[in-house]
Write a protein that holds these residues in place. Structure first.
Motif, PDB file in Angstrom:
ATOM      1  N   LEU A  17       6.432 -14.350   7.814  1.00 28.91           N
ATOM      2  CA  LEU A  17       6.852 -14.484   6.418  1.00 28.91           C
ATOM      3  C   LEU A  17       8.285 -15.000   6.307  1.00 28.91           C
ATOM      4  N   TYR A  18       9.140 -14.562   7.198  1.00 29.56           N
ATOM      5  CA  TYR A  18      10.522 -15.054   7.188  1.00 29.56           C
ATOM      6  C   TYR A  18      10.579 -16.557   7.467  1.00 29.56           C
ATOM      7  N   ASP A  29      13.511  -8.429   3.405  1.00 28.29           N
ATOM      8  CA  ASP A  29      14.429  -7.451   4.003  1.00 28.29           C
ATOM      9  C   ASP A  29      14.053  -6.035   3.570  1.00 28.29           C
ATOM     10  N   LYS A  30      13.633  -5.877   2.325  1.00 32.85           N
ATOM     11  CA  LYS A  30      13.195  -4.567   1.836  1.00 32.85           C
ATOM     12  C   LYS A  30      11.894  -4.147   2.522  1.00 32.85           C
ATOM     13  N   GLY A  31      11.007  -5.116   2.754  1.00 33.18           N
ATOM     14  CA  GLY A  31       9.767  -4.825   3.474  1.00 33.18           C
ATOM     15  C   GLY A  31      10.046  -4.414   4.910  1.00 33.18           C
ATOM     16  N   LYS A  32      10.957  -5.100   5.544  1.00 29.76           N
ATOM     17  CA  LYS A  32      11.338  -4.744   6.913  1.00 29.76           C
ATOM     18  C   LYS A  32      11.918  -3.333   6.935  1.00 29.76           C
ATOM     19  N   VAL A  59       2.461   6.305   2.474  1.00 24.03           N
ATOM     20  CA  VAL A  59       3.755   6.241   1.781  1.00 24.03           C
ATOM     21  C   VAL A  59       4.371   4.852   1.954  1.00 24.03           C
ATOM     22  N   ALA A  60       4.328   4.328   3.165  1.00 27.97           N
ATOM     23  CA  ALA A  60       4.875   2.989   3.421  1.00 27.97           C
ATOM     24  C   ALA A  60       4.108   1.938   2.615  1.00 27.97           C
ATOM     25  N   THR A  61       2.797   2.055   2.582  1.00 26.49           N
ATOM     26  CA  THR A  61       1.969   1.103   1.841  1.00 26.49           C
ATOM     27  C   THR A  61       2.275   1.156   0.343  1.00 26.49           C
ATOM     28  N   GLU A  62       2.455   2.350  -0.183  1.00 28.12           N
ATOM     29  CA  GLU A  62       2.806   2.480  -1.598  1.00 28.12           C
ATOM     30  C   GLU A  62       4.173   1.857  -1.888  1.00 28.12           C
ATOM     31  N   ARG A  63       5.081   1.937  -0.933  1.00 29.82           N
ATOM     32  CA  ARG A  63       6.381   1.287  -1.112  1.00 29.82           C
ATOM     33  C   ARG A  63       6.210  -0.236  -1.121  1.00 29.82           C
ATOM     34  N   PHE A  64       5.295  -0.761  -0.311  1.00 33.66           N
ATOM     35  CA  PHE A  64       5.001  -2.201  -0.374  1.00 33.66           C
ATOM     36  C   PHE A  64       4.367  -2.543  -1.717  1.00 33.66           C
ATOM     37  N   ASN A  65       3.508  -1.669  -2.235  1.00 32.00           N
ATOM     38  CA  ASN A  65       2.927  -1.898  -3.561  1.00 32.00           C
ATOM     39  C   ASN A  65       4.033  -2.091  -4.597  1.00 32.00           C
ATOM     40  N   ALA A  66       5.050  -1.272  -4.517  1.00 31.82           N
ATOM     41  CA  ALA A  66       6.164  -1.341  -5.468  1.00 31.82           C
ATOM     42  C   ALA A  66       6.965  -2.638  -5.329  1.00 31.82           C
ATOM     43  N   LEU A  67       6.915  -3.252  -4.157  1.00 28.86           N
ATOM     44  CA  LEU A  67       7.630  -4.526  -3.946  1.00 28.86           C
ATOM     45  C   LEU A  67       6.943  -5.708  -4.617  1.00 28.86           C
ATOM     46  N   GLU A  68       5.691  -5.562  -4.991  1.00 23.41           N
ATOM     47  CA  GLU A  68       4.941  -6.675  -5.582  1.00 23.41           C
ATOM     48  C   GLU A  68       5.686  -7.270  -6.780  1.00 23.41           C
ATOM     49  N   ALA A  69       6.267  -6.425  -7.611  1.00 21.98           N
ATOM     50  CA  ALA A  69       6.998  -6.920  -8.786  1.00 21.98           C
ATOM     51  C   ALA A  69       8.199  -7.768  -8.369  1.00 21.98           C
TER      52      ALA A  69
END
Length: 113
Positions: A17-18, A29-32, A59-69
Motif C-alpha cells: 500500500l505504501y 501510518d495509522k494502520g501500521k 480490536v485491531a480490525t475495528e480500529r481499521f474500520n474506523a480508519l475508513e473515513a
C-alpha cells in the motif's frame, strides 16, 4: 513497550500500500500503528489460545474500520488490494507469535471493508 519478536521487527507492514500513491501515507501510518499495537498487546497479554488471539485481532480490525473515513476523506478507500494487505499482515502477526493454525477470516471477522 518495545516489540521483541524479531520477525515482527523486520516486517514492512502495509508495504504494498505504501508503494501505491492511491493510499495516503498519513493514513497508512495509522494502520501500521494499529498493527504494531496489536503486536505489543500480544506480547504483553500472551494469549493462550485462538479465542484470546481473536479477541485481540477484533480490536485491531475495528480500529481499521474506523480508519475508513480517513481513507475516504483522502480520496482513497479500503478496497480489494488494501483488504488483502491488511488481512495478510494480521495473519502474519498471528503466525509470528505461534498461531499458525489461525483462520485469516476469523482474525478479521469484525471487518466492515
Amino acid at each position: 513497550m518495545t516489540i521483541t519478536n524479531q520477525q515482527v521487527k523486520e516486517r514492512a507492514f502495509l508495504e504494498v500500500l505504501y508503494e501505491d500513491e492511491y493510499f495516503p501515507d498519513h493514513v497508512l501510518d495509522k494502520g501500521k500503528a494499529i498493527l504494531l499495537d496489536l503486536c505489543e498487546r500480544i506480547e504483553a497479554e500472551r494469549p493462550g489460545d485462538l479465542k484470546a488471539l481473536y479477541a485481540l485481532t477484533a480490536v485491531a480490525t475495528e480500529r481499521f474500520n474506523a480508519l475508513e473515513a480517513e481513507f475516504d476523506a483522502a480520496g482513497s478507500e479500503i478496497e480489494t488490494v488494501a483488504r488483502e494487505e491488511i488481512g495478510g499482515d494480521i495473519w502474519f502477526v498471528a503466525t509470528a507469535y505461534g498461531f499458525e493454525d489461525a483462520d485469516v477470516e476469523e482474525l478479521i471477522a469484525a471487518r466492515e471493508w
